[in-house]
Scaffold this active site. Sequence first.
Site, PDB file in Angstrom:
ATOM      1  N   SER A 115       0.830  -1.211   0.000  1.00  0.00           N
ATOM      2  CA  SER A 115       0.000   0.000   0.000  1.00  0.00           C
ATOM      3  C   SER A 115       0.861   1.255   0.000  1.00  0.00           C
ATOM      4  O   SER A 115       2.056   1.206   0.310  1.00  0.00           O
ATOM      5  CB  SER A 115      -0.892   0.007   1.242  1.00  0.00           C
TER       6      SER A 115
HETATM    7  C1  LIG Z   1      -3.225  -4.259  -0.082  1.00  0.00           C
HETATM    8  S1  LIG Z   1      -2.715  -5.898   0.153  1.00  0.00           S
HETATM    9  C2  LIG Z   1      -2.063  -5.890   1.792  1.00  0.00           C
HETATM   10  C3  LIG Z   1      -0.811  -5.127   1.986  1.00  0.00           C
HETATM   11  C4  LIG Z   1       0.002  -5.593   3.163  1.00  0.00           C
HETATM   12  N1  LIG Z   1      -0.565  -5.223   4.439  1.00  0.00           N
HETATM   13  C5  LIG Z   1       1.453  -5.203   3.045  1.00  0.00           C
HETATM   14  O1  LIG Z   1       1.995  -4.597   3.976  1.00  0.00           O
HETATM   15  O2  LIG Z   1       2.033  -5.498   1.991  1.00  0.00           O
HETATM   16  C6  LIG Z   1      -4.248  -6.741   0.454  1.00  0.00           C
HETATM   17  C7  LIG Z   1      -4.056  -8.190   0.820  1.00  0.00           C
HETATM   18  O3  LIG Z   1      -5.276  -8.695   1.330  1.00  0.00           O
HETATM   19  C8  LIG Z   1      -5.275 -10.072   1.044  1.00  0.00           C
HETATM   20  N2  LIG Z   1      -6.638 -10.592   1.206  1.00  0.00           N
HETATM   21  C9  LIG Z   1      -7.681 -10.504   0.347  1.00  0.00           C
HETATM   22  N3  LIG Z   1      -8.752 -11.140   0.853  1.00  0.00           N
HETATM   23  C10 LIG Z   1      -8.377 -11.638   2.066  1.00  0.00           C
HETATM   24  C11 LIG Z   1      -9.031 -12.390   3.065  1.00  0.00           C
HETATM   25  N4  LIG Z   1     -10.310 -12.767   2.930  1.00  0.00           N
HETATM   26  N5  LIG Z   1      -8.341 -12.722   4.175  1.00  0.00           N
HETATM   27  C12 LIG Z   1      -7.041 -12.354   4.326  1.00  0.00           C
HETATM   28  N6  LIG Z   1      -6.370 -11.647   3.396  1.00  0.00           N
HETATM   29  C13 LIG Z   1      -7.024 -11.288   2.293  1.00  0.00           C
HETATM   30  C14 LIG Z   1      -4.738 -10.163  -0.368  1.00  0.00           C
HETATM   31  O4  LIG Z   1      -4.250 -11.458  -0.649  1.00  0.00           O
HETATM   32  C15 LIG Z   1      -3.657  -9.095  -0.344  1.00  0.00           C
HETATM   33  O5  LIG Z   1      -2.402  -9.655  -0.095  1.00  0.00           O
END
Ligand SMILES: C[S@@+](CC[C@H](N)C(=O)[O-])C[C@H]1O[C@@H](n2cnc3c(N)ncnc32)[C@H](O)[C@@H]1O
Length: 365
Positions: free
Chosen positions: A89
């Site tokens: 992000s």
């Molecule tokens: C914007 S990224 C997160 C960025 C992260 N916090 C970082 O520091 O890189 C969003 C993440 O949410 C995860 N995601 C999507 N649906 C999810 C779910 N139901 N449970 C857990 N993670 C999920 C995706 O796989 C993705 O890696």
Amino acid sequence: MNHWPDTGVSAALRQKYATDLALDRDGEWLQAFADVPRHIFVPTFYTQSTDMSWQPVTWGDGGYLEAVYRDAALTTQLDERGVPTSSSSQPSLMLTMLEALDVRDGHRVFELGTGTGYNAALLSHRLGEGHVTSVDVDPGLVAAAISRLRQAGHRPTLAAGDGALGYARRAPYDRLIATAGLQAVPAALLEQAADDAVMVAPLGYGIIRAQVTGPGHATGRFLPTPAHFMALRTSPAPPDLDAVRHERPGSTSVAPQGVLERLKFPLSIALPGYTSCSWKDDRGEVTAVGLWTADGSVATVDSTGTVRQSGPRRLWDSVEKLAATFTEDIEIAHDDFRVAITPTRQTVTYREPGGPSWHLPSASR
Ligand SMILES: C[S@@+](CC[C@H](N)C(=O)[O-])C[C@H]1O[C@@H](n2cnc3c(N)ncnc32)[C@H](O)[C@@H]1O
């Protein structure tokens, strides 16, 4: 996996990046952003060319380090259709969310959406690895994040699974942060929250900060900052734009040009998870817009004001209602929207008391 060195160049770029990020802030997180090497967590990212194809950029490519230590979100994973499924992000937005989380020494934090592991590393740096738990739905991402976190010197608890279910084994949590877009606060996260816990989470085109006030209850409001995160992974049905063509046409006085952009934050609350598109003519003028939701509702509107709607909900009626509430002279401020959560209902209210309000979908996810 490759272990990219932290050279003098990357360390110098990172110091400037952290100082720029923390300008005008109280600096509590400055040390974490200055110490944690973002490049370890983003060994490759993807940029999109004008022909919409994606190109990888990696260590050694010109401009790689400068891009990693810039205040920009970086796409880190694409699915087979080229749709981004994970990203690192935008750092200033991460900082805004971390500040809103208001962590104190000893707090136990749960993160939904491990992604690259960078946010988990920042939290581990601030609180100690034993206080951080992070879950991602994608096991491959979790495995990579564990390895990168170790390289950066941290071993928080990471797990693969649906983050909307929390991670009960390590509950209760004093602070909960989601980095994937929610449509409502998942009930499991509230169940796993400690008394007085704080939760910071993207909801629609905004970010809520809510304080737990009792079992299953929380209140809060949106942060002033607009934001959009990739949604929790589900498989929304594609819209049946063909079927809507056969619906009996109606008319609208709300011109489609620009209205979906102007109303996108309240629309994301009123129609959680909606998607929209527009059609343009050769000069780039919008000739029609379409919007749809996962329940199969579809609406299209052309520039003459002809509306066609199909499915269980009349989506353009919702747009018209919002357009009447948020007339063009109103500047829509996110922090005018409050959230009230009970075990049975989650409600967003604009300028209460008595303002317009919307119920969020069932809180199970
Ligand atoms: C914007 S990224 C997160 C960025 C992260 N916090 C970082 O520091 O890189 C969003 C993440 O949410 C995860 N995601 C999507 N649906 C999810 C779910 N139901 N449970 C857990 N993670 C999920 C995706 O796989 C993705 O890696």
